[in-house]
Design a protein around this motif. Sequence first.
Motif, mmCIF file in Angstrom:
data_model
loop_
_atom_site.group_PDB
_atom_site.id
_atom_site.type_symbol
_atom_site.label_atom_id
_atom_site.label_comp_id
_atom_site.label_asym_id
_atom_site.label_seq_id
_atom_site.Cartn_x
_atom_site.Cartn_y
_atom_site.Cartn_z
ATOM 1 N N PRO A 92 10.888 16.336 -56.232
ATOM 2 C CA PRO A 92 12.229 15.763 -56.550
ATOM 3 C C PRO A 92 12.444 15.831 -57.959
ATOM 4 O O PRO A 92 11.277 15.398 -58.858
ATOM 5 N N LYS A 93 13.688 15.524 -58.572
ATOM 6 C CA LYS A 93 13.647 15.278 -60.090
ATOM 7 C C LYS A 93 14.004 13.707 -60.304
ATOM 8 O O LYS A 93 13.950 13.519 -61.240
ATOM 9 N N GLU A 94 14.628 13.227 -59.271
ATOM 10 C CA GLU A 94 14.700 11.756 -59.306
ATOM 11 C C GLU A 94 13.856 11.303 -57.946
ATOM 12 O O GLU A 94 14.064 11.899 -57.034
ATOM 13 N N PRO A 95 13.793 9.857 -58.046
ATOM 14 C CA PRO A 95 12.918 9.338 -56.708
ATOM 15 C C PRO A 95 13.878 9.402 -55.844
ATOM 16 O O PRO A 95 15.177 9.127 -55.608
ATOM 17 N N ILE A 96 13.434 10.123 -54.480
ATOM 18 C CA ILE A 96 14.185 9.811 -53.116
ATOM 19 C C ILE A 96 13.736 8.351 -52.599
ATOM 20 O O ILE A 96 12.419 8.113 -52.534
ATOM 21 N N PHE A 97 14.845 7.780 -52.326
ATOM 22 C CA PHE A 97 14.324 6.596 -51.614
ATOM 23 C C PHE A 97 15.184 6.269 -50.323
ATOM 24 O O PHE A 97 16.290 6.648 -50.311
ATOM 25 N N PHE A 98 14.587 5.486 -49.320
ATOM 26 C CA PHE A 98 15.094 5.392 -47.894
ATOM 27 C C PHE A 98 15.023 3.872 -47.698
ATOM 28 O O PHE A 98 14.058 3.345 -48.203
ATOM 29 N N MET A 99 15.374 3.610 -46.744
ATOM 30 C CA MET A 99 15.179 2.125 -46.219
ATOM 31 C C MET A 99 14.519 2.168 -44.862
ATOM 32 O O MET A 99 14.669 2.881 -43.979
ATOM 33 N N LYS A 100 13.279 1.297 -44.625
ATOM 34 C CA LYS A 100 12.803 0.999 -43.330
ATOM 35 C C LYS A 100 13.235 -0.193 -42.780
ATOM 36 O O LYS A 100 13.314 -1.072 -43.686
ATOM 37 N N ALA A 101 13.514 -0.321 -41.600
ATOM 38 C CA ALA A 101 13.922 -1.648 -41.181
ATOM 39 C C ALA A 101 12.957 -2.671 -40.993
ATOM 40 O O ALA A 101 11.672 -2.492 -40.825
ATOM 41 N N ILE A 102 13.528 -3.946 -41.466
ATOM 42 C CA ILE A 102 12.275 -4.886 -41.626
ATOM 43 C C ILE A 102 11.793 -5.394 -39.989
ATOM 44 O O ILE A 102 10.782 -5.871 -39.960
ATOM 45 N N THR A 103 12.740 -4.803 -39.142
ATOM 46 C CA THR A 103 12.041 -5.196 -37.628
ATOM 47 C C THR A 103 10.851 -4.123 -37.449
ATOM 48 O O THR A 103 10.252 -4.515 -36.113
ATOM 49 N N CYS A 104 10.569 -3.116 -38.314
ATOM 50 C CA CYS A 104 9.409 -2.235 -38.074
ATOM 51 C C CYS A 104 8.142 -2.709 -38.605
ATOM 52 O O CYS A 104 7.053 -2.424 -38.224
ATOM 53 N N LEU A 105 8.149 -3.855 -39.306
ATOM 54 C CA LEU A 105 7.056 -4.454 -39.880
ATOM 55 C C LEU A 105 6.073 -4.881 -38.812
ATOM 56 O O LEU A 105 6.554 -5.782 -37.889
ATOM 57 N N SER A 106 4.819 -4.777 -39.034
ATOM 58 C CA SER A 106 3.670 -5.304 -38.244
ATOM 59 C C SER A 106 2.568 -5.334 -38.831
ATOM 60 O O SER A 106 2.303 -5.069 -39.988
ATOM 61 N N GLY A 107 1.485 -6.113 -38.467
ATOM 62 C CA GLY A 107 0.207 -6.606 -38.817
ATOM 63 C C GLY A 107 -0.582 -5.100 -39.040
ATOM 64 O O GLY A 107 -0.585 -4.126 -38.332
ATOM 65 N N PRO A 108 -1.599 -5.120 -39.785
ATOM 66 C CA PRO A 108 -2.307 -4.055 -40.183
ATOM 67 C C PRO A 108 -2.934 -3.315 -39.155
ATOM 68 O O PRO A 108 -3.519 -2.239 -39.192
ATOM 69 N N SER A 167 21.311 13.522 -40.948
ATOM 70 C CA SER A 167 21.015 13.548 -42.658
ATOM 71 C C SER A 167 20.215 12.624 -42.854
ATOM 72 O O SER A 167 19.911 12.379 -44.126
ATOM 73 N N GLN A 168 20.001 11.477 -42.230
ATOM 74 C CA GLN A 168 19.613 10.207 -42.758
ATOM 75 C C GLN A 168 18.059 10.076 -42.144
ATOM 76 O O GLN A 168 17.990 10.302 -41.036
ATOM 77 N N TRP A 169 17.302 9.835 -43.026
ATOM 78 C CA TRP A 169 15.696 9.569 -42.737
ATOM 79 C C TRP A 169 15.631 8.385 -41.844
ATOM 80 O O TRP A 169 14.683 8.160 -41.188
ATOM 81 N N ASP A 170 16.457 7.400 -42.318
ATOM 82 C CA ASP A 170 16.290 5.880 -41.651
ATOM 83 C C ASP A 170 15.953 5.876 -40.273
ATOM 84 O O ASP A 170 15.086 4.983 -39.748
ATOM 85 N N LYS A 171 16.576 6.708 -39.391
ATOM 86 C CA LYS A 171 16.325 6.589 -37.906
ATOM 87 C C LYS A 171 15.071 7.135 -37.605
ATOM 88 O O LYS A 171 14.446 6.489 -36.469
ATOM 89 N N GLY A 172 14.209 7.901 -38.318
ATOM 90 C CA GLY A 172 12.799 8.059 -38.025
ATOM 91 C C GLY A 172 11.890 7.366 -38.777
ATOM 92 O O GLY A 172 10.787 7.513 -38.611
ATOM 93 N N LYS A 173 12.210 6.186 -39.315
ATOM 94 C CA LYS A 173 11.302 5.407 -40.254
ATOM 95 C C LYS A 173 11.233 4.039 -39.707
ATOM 96 O O LYS A 173 10.195 3.213 -40.148
ATOM 97 N N GLY A 174 12.362 3.501 -38.797
ATOM 98 C CA GLY A 174 12.386 2.114 -38.720
ATOM 99 C C GLY A 174 12.311 1.572 -37.149
ATOM 100 O O GLY A 174 12.372 0.740 -36.994
ATOM 101 N N CYS A 175 11.518 2.724 -36.575
ATOM 102 C CA CYS A 175 11.196 2.127 -35.168
ATOM 103 C C CYS A 175 10.120 0.868 -35.247
ATOM 104 O O CYS A 175 9.454 0.822 -36.127
ATOM 105 N N ASP A 176 10.355 0.092 -34.032
ATOM 106 C CA ASP A 176 9.521 -0.855 -34.105
ATOM 107 C C ASP A 176 7.982 -0.661 -34.282
ATOM 108 O O ASP A 176 7.517 0.539 -33.592
ATOM 109 N N THR A 177 7.203 -1.215 -34.929
ATOM 110 C CA THR A 177 5.582 -0.985 -35.511
ATOM 111 C C THR A 177 5.331 0.135 -36.299
ATOM 112 O O THR A 177 4.465 0.415 -36.483
#
Length: 283
Positions: A92-108, A167-177
């Motif tokens: 990329p010529k500029e940073p690509i960014f997307f959002m991960k749902a905060i509901t996907c956050l989990s412990g390490p 076209s949106q990455w978000d749906k593959g990035k924000g699943c629970d866990t």
Amino acid sequence: MRLVRYGRPGKEKPGLFDEEGRLRDLSGVITDIDASVLSDRALRKIAKIDYKTLPLVRGERRFGVPVKGTGKFIGIGMNYADHAAETGAPVPKEPIFFMKAITCLSGPDDPIVLPKGSKKTDWEVELGVVIGTRAQYVDEADALKYVAGYCVVNDVSEREYQFERGSQWDKGKGCDTFGPVGPFLVTKDEIFDVQDLDLYLELNGKRMQTGNTKNMVFTVAQIVSYVSRFMTLEPGDIICTGTPPGVGLGRTPQRFLKKGDKLRLGIAGLGEQQQEVVAYPKA
């Protein structure tokens, strides 16, 4: 400092690891590790505490996300040129960014749950950046002043959802866990050079990813500055900064996660995660 939140989900307490590597309880000093304690001033105040006066935490314990109340979980895509190449994408010529749902956050070390119908769930070890001070239109030269510290992130991704469902990455990035973070929030003063940290990930004991943050296309400072032009970054926000090569999508043949798989991943100085992959529970 190496700050943690330990305990059962939803019942975590703040803690820190002392110089001898022992976990000590901070709940008598602060309520939690959240936006209120992430500024440089607040972190310096915690650092001045005589850790020997803090109670030791004994026995087995679970670690949660090391920051409570994250408002935004932001991902940077294709930020290692060799990762872009393995997936067939241009650098990329500029940073690509997307959002991960905060509901996907989990412990390490919490399990990764395969979503219903998932066929292409993938792994991505990444450097996480935790914002400590409100950032809006910050200059690159000053960007790291707005950072509280760093952590390990596994940017788990369902590739079919990400690339084959529109076209949106978000749906593959924000699943629970899909957002294991931690175990530590390591304050920035502990990291000599954030652009020279080794990353690794193993699947069932086999090394899959090996990288170093020096190979980022865009540095941490560039990323924080760039993202702050498009949205205000608040204390507790987490940015995961891209992954080195070796993901399942880029392998020949491709390899995706299945029930029973075990992941081990980490970053030098920031700790290690271990996750088992489980199937979505039946109703």
